[in-house]
Design an enzyme around this catalytic site. Structure first.
Site, PDB file in Angstrom:
ATOM      1  N   GLU A   6       0.804  -1.219   0.000  1.00 53.50           N
ATOM      2  CA  GLU A   6       0.000   0.000   0.000  1.00 53.50           C
ATOM      3  C   GLU A   6       0.840   1.273   0.000  1.00 53.50           C
ATOM      4  OE1 GLU A   6      -0.603  -2.608   1.890  1.00 53.50           O
ATOM      5  OE2 GLU A   6      -2.699  -3.202   1.656  1.00 53.50           O
ATOM      6  N   PHE A  53     -11.967  -7.328  13.676  1.00 52.83           N
ATOM      7  CA  PHE A  53     -10.883  -7.829  12.828  1.00 52.83           C
ATOM      8  C   PHE A  53     -10.443  -6.741  11.840  1.00 52.83           C
ATOM      9  CE2 PHE A  53      -9.530 -10.041   8.885  1.00 52.83           C
ATOM     10  CZ  PHE A  53      -8.328 -10.507   9.378  1.00 52.83           C
ATOM     11  N   GLN A  54      -9.158  -6.485  11.792  1.00 54.13           N
ATOM     12  CA  GLN A  54      -8.561  -5.459  10.930  1.00 54.13           C
ATOM     13  C   GLN A  54      -9.175  -4.083  11.143  1.00 54.13           C
ATOM     14  OE1 GLN A  54      -8.298  -7.063   6.875  1.00 54.13           O
ATOM     15  NE2 GLN A  54      -6.313  -7.911   7.482  1.00 54.13           N
ATOM     16  N   LYS A 108     -17.712  -0.833   5.799  1.00 55.01           N
ATOM     17  CA  LYS A 108     -18.197  -1.799   4.817  1.00 55.01           C
ATOM     18  C   LYS A 108     -19.728  -1.745   4.677  1.00 55.01           C
ATOM     19  CE  LYS A 108     -17.235  -6.459   3.252  1.00 55.01           C
ATOM     20  NZ  LYS A 108     -16.631  -7.762   3.563  1.00 55.01           N
ATOM     21  N   MET A 141      24.432   8.708   2.060  1.00 53.01           N
ATOM     22  CA  MET A 141      24.226   9.987   2.728  1.00 53.01           C
ATOM     23  C   MET A 141      24.508   9.862   4.231  1.00 53.01           C
ATOM     24  SD  MET A 141      23.624  13.074   2.227  1.00 53.01           S
ATOM     25  CE  MET A 141      22.651  13.670   0.861  1.00 53.01           C
TER      26      MET A 141
HETATM   27  C1  FAD Z   1      18.630  14.360   1.607  1.00 47.37           C
HETATM   28  C2  FAD Z   1      17.905  15.639   1.293  1.00 47.37           C
HETATM   29  C3  FAD Z   1      18.629  16.803   1.065  1.00 47.37           C
HETATM   30  C4  FAD Z   1      17.985  17.978   0.704  1.00 47.37           C
HETATM   31  N1  FAD Z   1      18.745  19.057   0.370  1.00 47.37           N
HETATM   32  C5  FAD Z   1      18.132  20.128  -0.193  1.00 47.37           C
HETATM   33  C6  FAD Z   1      18.889  21.205  -0.740  1.00 47.37           C
HETATM   34  O1  FAD Z   1      20.096  21.210  -0.728  1.00 47.37           O
HETATM   35  N2  FAD Z   1      18.214  22.213  -1.312  1.00 47.37           N
HETATM   36  C7  FAD Z   1      16.846  22.250  -1.379  1.00 47.37           C
HETATM   37  O2  FAD Z   1      16.291  23.183  -1.949  1.00 47.37           O
HETATM   38  N3  FAD Z   1      16.126  21.273  -0.841  1.00 47.37           N
HETATM   39  C8  FAD Z   1      16.727  20.206  -0.273  1.00 47.37           C
HETATM   40  N4  FAD Z   1      15.957  19.172   0.216  1.00 47.37           N
HETATM   41  C9  FAD Z   1      14.483  19.307   0.200  1.00 47.37           C
HETATM   42  C10 FAD Z   1      13.985  20.063   1.411  1.00 47.37           C
HETATM   43  O3  FAD Z   1      13.941  19.189   2.509  1.00 47.37           O
HETATM   44  C11 FAD Z   1      12.553  20.643   1.188  1.00 47.37           C
HETATM   45  O4  FAD Z   1      11.683  19.624   0.798  1.00 47.37           O
HETATM   46  C12 FAD Z   1      12.513  21.683   0.101  1.00 47.37           C
HETATM   47  O5  FAD Z   1      13.590  22.583   0.194  1.00 47.37           O
HETATM   48  C13 FAD Z   1      11.216  22.460   0.202  1.00 47.37           C
HETATM   49  O6  FAD Z   1      10.935  23.070  -1.002  1.00 47.37           O
HETATM   50  P1  FAD Z   1      10.027  24.364  -1.106  1.00 47.37           P
HETATM   51  O7  FAD Z   1      10.510  25.428  -0.201  1.00 47.37           O
HETATM   52  O8  FAD Z   1       9.939  24.682  -2.542  1.00 47.37           O
HETATM   53  O9  FAD Z   1       8.652  23.969  -0.477  1.00 47.37           O
HETATM   54  P2  FAD Z   1       7.463  22.961  -0.838  1.00 47.37           P
HETATM   55  O10 FAD Z   1       7.487  21.885   0.170  1.00 47.37           O
HETATM   56  O11 FAD Z   1       7.404  22.601  -2.264  1.00 47.37           O
HETATM   57  O12 FAD Z   1       6.272  23.904  -0.433  1.00 47.37           O
HETATM   58  C14 FAD Z   1       5.666  24.742  -1.341  1.00 47.37           C
HETATM   59  C15 FAD Z   1       5.291  26.070  -0.701  1.00 47.37           C
HETATM   60  O13 FAD Z   1       4.525  26.785  -1.679  1.00 47.37           O
HETATM   61  C16 FAD Z   1       3.243  27.050  -1.181  1.00 47.37           C
HETATM   62  N5  FAD Z   1       2.282  26.863  -2.264  1.00 47.37           N
HETATM   63  C17 FAD Z   1       1.707  25.709  -2.685  1.00 47.37           C
HETATM   64  N6  FAD Z   1       0.876  25.956  -3.718  1.00 47.37           N
HETATM   65  C18 FAD Z   1       0.933  27.281  -3.954  1.00 47.37           C
HETATM   66  C19 FAD Z   1       0.299  28.135  -4.891  1.00 47.37           C
HETATM   67  N7  FAD Z   1      -0.552  27.678  -5.823  1.00 47.37           N
HETATM   68  N8  FAD Z   1       0.593  29.457  -4.851  1.00 47.37           N
HETATM   69  C20 FAD Z   1       1.445  29.951  -3.901  1.00 47.37           C
HETATM   70  N9  FAD Z   1       2.075  29.182  -3.006  1.00 47.37           N
HETATM   71  C21 FAD Z   1       1.830  27.862  -3.031  1.00 47.37           C
HETATM   72  C22 FAD Z   1       3.006  26.121  -0.031  1.00 47.37           C
HETATM   73  O14 FAD Z   1       2.099  26.715   0.884  1.00 47.37           O
HETATM   74  C23 FAD Z   1       4.421  25.944   0.532  1.00 47.37           C
HETATM   75  O15 FAD Z   1       4.728  26.965   1.452  1.00 47.37           O
HETATM   76  C24 FAD Z   1      16.579  18.006   0.620  1.00 47.37           C
HETATM   77  C25 FAD Z   1      15.860  16.852   0.895  1.00 47.37           C
HETATM   78  C26 FAD Z   1      16.500  15.676   1.211  1.00 47.37           C
HETATM   79  C27 FAD Z   1      15.676  14.444   1.449  1.00 47.37           C
HETATM   80  C1  TPP Z   2      12.643   5.437   5.145  1.00 42.47           C
HETATM   81  C2  TPP Z   2      13.921   6.097   5.488  1.00 42.47           C
HETATM   82  N1  TPP Z   2      14.759   5.560   6.401  1.00 42.47           N
HETATM   83  C3  TPP Z   2      15.934   6.162   6.700  1.00 42.47           C
HETATM   84  C4  TPP Z   2      16.296   7.323   6.077  1.00 42.47           C
HETATM   85  C5  TPP Z   2      17.621   7.998   6.417  1.00 42.47           C
HETATM   86  N2  TPP Z   2      18.501   8.022   5.232  1.00 42.47           N
HETATM   87  C6  TPP Z   2      18.623   9.104   4.457  1.00 42.47           C
HETATM   88  S1  TPP Z   2      19.620   8.883   3.140  1.00 42.47           S
HETATM   89  C7  TPP Z   2      19.954   7.282   3.612  1.00 42.47           C
HETATM   90  C8  TPP Z   2      20.863   6.400   2.814  1.00 42.47           C
HETATM   91  C9  TPP Z   2      20.358   6.144   1.442  1.00 42.47           C
HETATM   92  O1  TPP Z   2      21.183   5.193   0.837  1.00 42.47           O
HETATM   93  P1  TPP Z   2      21.039   4.887  -0.706  1.00 42.47           P
HETATM   94  O2  TPP Z   2      19.624   4.727  -1.076  1.00 42.47           O
HETATM   95  O3  TPP Z   2      21.941   3.767  -1.065  1.00 42.47           O
HETATM   96  O4  TPP Z   2      21.527   6.236  -1.400  1.00 42.47           O
HETATM   97  P2  TPP Z   2      22.949   6.960  -1.393  1.00 42.47           P
HETATM   98  O5  TPP Z   2      22.923   7.984  -0.311  1.00 42.47           O
HETATM   99  O6  TPP Z   2      24.006   5.918  -1.176  1.00 42.47           O
HETATM  100  O7  TPP Z   2      23.021   7.595  -2.738  1.00 42.47           O
HETATM  101  C10 TPP Z   2      19.258   6.976   4.792  1.00 42.47           C
HETATM  102  C11 TPP Z   2      19.353   5.686   5.489  1.00 42.47           C
HETATM  103  C12 TPP Z   2      15.383   7.865   5.148  1.00 42.47           C
HETATM  104  N3  TPP Z   2      15.622   9.022   4.514  1.00 42.47           N
HETATM  105  N4  TPP Z   2      14.229   7.240   4.851  1.00 42.47           N
END
Ligand code: FAD
Ligand code: TPP
Lengths: 584, 186
Positions: free
Chosen positions: A52, A114-115, A164, A482
């Site tokens: 799911e 159940f469930q 259901k 990472m």
């Molecule tokens: C390992 C990892 C590393 C990351 N490193 C980075 C990084 O280096 N740089 C980076 O940028 N991000 C990075 N991120 C992502 C980060 O965590 C955030 O998800 C991201 O920066 C959020 O993007 P955003 O500000 O565009 O917001 P979003 O989450 O896309 O939010 C959108 C915003 O716009 C508003 N909005 C929605 N619809 C409308 C509309 N129609 N009109 C006006 N406003 C609207 C919402 O209210 C909200 O405030 C990383 C993520 C991971 C998993």
């Molecule tokens: C469901 C979940 N568990 C744990 C993490 C923490 N986490 C972030 S990046 C990462 C490693 C990812 O490894 P891989 O998919 O091999 O990518 P790589 O960083 O090596 O490119 C982990 C464990 C997460 N983001 N999501």
């Protein structure tokens, strides 16, 4: 028109009337009546996933790549709890999806049947809104309201829990237009006084920058068009968050690349030194701001966002504009043009000169030497060989995700699907399935890490069953890369449980499912291998063996400011202080 | 339906009403939130406060418009101005919330709370409790040879003050309703 029918029929009829073409789901006892109705019609396609969680991510991929809401159907109890991660993911990334869950019959609710699970209770904090429908008569209006809530204002996931007995009972069906108009009507037009203030600031700014985000994509293609017009006409630079990539084209002249923790040097330096920051649909996430006290200290900040709670949540806005990006930008352009299209051209030229200097740092540089494929090189080749295709990219979470954001270019919105806010490993593969269903003729690639990919690998079955030629491009470093990088920088290179032990043979795994497997560990053979993947008409697992200890740079260490980035060739000994170490 | 006669809400524009700077000073605000009276709506509001780490000093809820199926939730909360603005904006985005009013900033308002106090004592203490109750205009709603139950209505401060006085006189139990509040005038 109102008609009498069973609750199960109402669900299917309402979906048809809402224009739904695909439902991702998994059956069980509490949704059998709905599945029976699905069996007896052909208008809606049901895609049987293998878990799911994958149904929800697939619906997210479908939604993000089409601009339409995605729909999923799960059974009660474990079906619903398996959906929780996907719902939370969609909530944090503002993705419109509608999830139906079955529930035990109303007369058994509360008896530990159940469930049985308290699904609305469990999903209350991870949905934009949810409903338990206790009467068949209320079902159609609830479903139509659910579509309205999921797609208007700041989009998000909603859930409808249907017991259901409600599915079996007869009730009245009302078509969408007949239902009462909701009181939920978010404001879309921006305040004209604030918009005028923005134009005024833009005309005078010496060092302006557009900082755009996922909200531009949420607002739609027309909003992206308006953004392009405004940026190009004013000649100001633009950077974007991970979530906003493609709203402004990567080949556009104002483009600086992504900003933030792993963003480009020039983008982060420009954010730090600007005198006017125009945030359009981004939410000052902590991956962007770094330490708040040092965030862009000398700029006037404009914030355009449809959700009032995004404004002033993290960073105080000098010019706050509540409204939809498309509506607001239309007014901004109108006012700016009417006032004579002014910018501070002289200062802007100097600003660009400064930016060009920063660009010479060449912050993404790496060296592909020797016999081992660098992950950056793999993505550079993937980009070169696929950029002219009608291409959609999804990713998993980790280093590969950041490299994909750095090395792949997106010239259009809705082409880039990634889990940003929740950072859900296991998102990319099912998302690629949702994207491929929406775009059967297009090239869909999931850029993955081997660890993330394993989290939803069961979806190979779905890809094969429904003939979905999704390409799983796995950058296999045999590490939770990472995590390993953070352990290197923060925990004295003590690599506690951050490697991928006992990996499967991905080629054999592909073959076991009836797909194609390709392995490549030689830079010289990489192009041919990628071409082989592209030419194969069916799902492919591409096991790309890459450098195991490559770090992802640039990186703003936790607790540091934008102008204190770590670069590939810096020493990283004590980059993160004690204060930064507690941050994630 | 006077309970519904409240000024147009500030939730949609809360971002505009910000004070010039984020301040560290904690303020106490009384919020009136008009919601659809549907299952789970209180859980949504409470979940918001616990999930995001906001304070609840008191919370009352009751249906105020039977036909329109609307309830009014009155919340007394504390936080810095920035946090208070966030709370209002976050409340405003809950789908069944119609309006959020900050009675503390939207002009003058009246606040009342009802409380019951059980005080047990003998001799002088018993006489003193009765005398103070009279001064505070508290009613005796139950009495035995060893105890009284007082009913008192007033601002939360008045009830706090009464509690302070009753404590040395044999205070056994207190039940408070939480604050109900309305803006003054029309
Ligand atoms: C390992 C990892 C590393 C990351 N490193 C980075 C990084 O280096 N740089 C980076 O940028 N991000 C990075 N991120 C992502 C980060 O965590 C955030 O998800 C991201 O920066 C959020 O993007 P955003 O500000 O565009 O917001 P979003 O989450 O896309 O939010 C959108 C915003 O716009 C508003 N909005 C929605 N619809 C409308 C509309 N129609 N009109 C006006 N406003 C609207 C919402 O209210 C909200 O405030 C990383 C993520 C991971 C998993
Ligand atoms: C469901 C979940 N568990 C744990 C993490 C923490 N986490 C972030 S990046 C990462 C490693 C990812 O490894 P891989 O998919 O091999 O990518 P790589 O960083 O090596 O490119 C982990 C464990 C997460 N983001 N999501």
């Amino acid at each position: 028109m109102t008609r009498q029918m069973t609750g199960a029929k109402i669900v299917v009829q309402a979906l048809k009337d809402q224009g739904v073409e695909v439902v991702f789901g998994y059956p069980g006892g509490a949704v059998l009546p709905i599945y029976d109705e699905i069996f007896q019609q052909n208008a809606i396609r049901h895609i049987l996933v293998r878990h799911e969680q994958a149904a929800i991510h697939a619906a997210e991929g479908y939604a993000r790549s089409t601009g339409k809401p995605g729909v999923a159907l799960v059974t009660s109890g474990p079906g619903a709890t398996n959906a929780v991660t996907g719902l939370t993911d969609a909530l944090l990334d503002s993705i419109p999806i509608i999830v139906f869950s079955g529930q035990v019959p109303t007369f058994m609710i509360g008896n530990d049947a159940f469930q049985e699970a308290d699904t609305v209770g469990i999903t209350r904090p991870c949905t934009k809104h949810n409903w338990l429908v206790r009467e068949t008569d209320a079902l159609s209006s609830t479903i139509h309201e659910a579509f309205h809530v999921a797609t208007s204002g700041r989009p998000g996931p909603v859930l409808i829990d249907v017991p259901k007995d409600v599915q079996f009972a007869n009730g009245t069906y009302e078509a969408p237009t007949k239902t009462r108009t909701s009181h939920y009507q978010p404001q879309v037009k921006g305040d004209m006084d604030e918009i005028t203030k923005l134009v005024d600031a833009l005309e005078r700014a010496k060092r302006p920058i557009f900082y755009t985000g996922g909200g531009v994509i949420n607002s739609g293609s027309a909003a992206c068009q308006l953004l392009r017009e405004l940026v190009d006409a004013t000649g100001a630079p633009i950077t974007s968050t991970l979530m906003g990539l493609g709203a402004y084209p990567a080949n556009g002249k104002g483009w600086l690349g992504m900003l933030g923790m792993h963003g480009l040097y020039e983008a982060n330096m420009a954010m730090h030194d600007c005198d006017l920051m125009i945030n359009i649909g981004a939410r000052f996430d902590d991956r962007i701001t770094g330490t708040i006290d040092h965030f862009s200290p000398n700029s006037t900040k404009v914030h355009i966002d449809i959700d009032p709670s995004s404004i002033n949540k993290v960073i105080r806005a000098d010019i706050p504009i509540v409204g939809d990006v498309g509506h607001v930008l239309e007014d901004v352009l109108k006012v700016w043009k009417a006032r004579g299209r002014k910018t501070n051209t002289e200062a802007m030229a100097k600003w660009w000169k400064k930016i060009e200097e920063w660009k010479t740092r060449d912050c993404l540089s790496y060296k592909q030497t020797g016999k081992i494929i660098k992950p950056q090189y793999a993505l550079e080749r993937l980009e070169a060989l696929t950029k002219d295709h009608d291409r959609y990219i999804t990713t998993e979470v980790g280093q590969h995700q950041m490299w994909a954001a750095q090395f792949l270019g997106f010239n259009d919105p809705h082409r880039w699907m990634t889990s940003g806010g929740l950072g859900t490993m296991g998102y990319g593969f099912p998302a690629s399935i949702g994207v491929q269903l929406a775009h059967p003729e297009s090239l869909v690639i999931n850029v993955a890490g081997e660890a993330s990919w394993l989290m939803n690998m069961q979806e190979m079955g779905t890809a094969i069953q429904f003939d979905l030629p999704v390409k799983q491009f796995i950058l296999n470093n045999e590490r939770l890369g990472m995590v390993r990088q953070w352990q290197e920088l923060l925990h004295g290179e003590r690599y506690s449980h951050s490697w991928s032990e006992s990996l499967p043979d991905f080629v054999k795994l592909a073959e076991a499912f009836g797909a194609k497997g390709i392995r490549c560990d030689d830079p010289e053979k990489l192009d041919d291998a990628i071409i082989e993947m592209l030419e194969y008409d069916g799902p492919v697992i591409f096991d790309c063996l890459v450098e195991k200890h490559e770090n992802c740079f640039p990186m703003i260490p936790s607790g540091a400011a934008h102008n204190e980035m770590l670069m590939g060739n810096d020493s990283t000994g004590d980059a993160i202080g004690a204060k930064g170490a507690v941050l994630v | 339906m006077s309970a519904l006669k409240i000024k147009k809400g500030s939730n949609k524009h809360s971002a505009y009403n910000l004070r010039p700077n984020f301040s560290d000073v904690t303020e106490r605000h009384t919020l009136a939130v008009l919601v659809d009276n549907e299952a789970g709506v209180l859980a949504r509001v409470i979940g918001l406060f616990s999930g995001r780490g906001y304070n609840i000093e008191s919370l009352t809820v009751a249906e105020v418009d039977h036909l329109g199926k609307l309830s009014r939730i009155t919340i007394v909360t504390t936080g810095t101005p920035q946090v208070i603005e966030q709370i209002k904006a976050q409340l405003g985005r809950i789908v069944p919330v119609h309006d959020v009013h900050d009675l503390t900033v939207e002009g003058a308002s009246v606040e009342r709370e009802l409380a019951l106090f059980k005080v047990a004592g003998e001799g002088d203490k018993r006489v003193e409790a009765l005398r103070l109750a009279d001064i505070f205009r508290a009613n005796v709603v139950d009495s035995t040879l060893e105890s009284f139950v007082f009913e008192i209505t007033g601002t939360p401060e008045k009830i706090d003050a009464f509690a302070d006085l009753m404590r040395p006189l044999g205070l056994e139990e207190v039940a408070r309703t939480g604050v109900a509040a309305l803006s003054r005038g029309v």
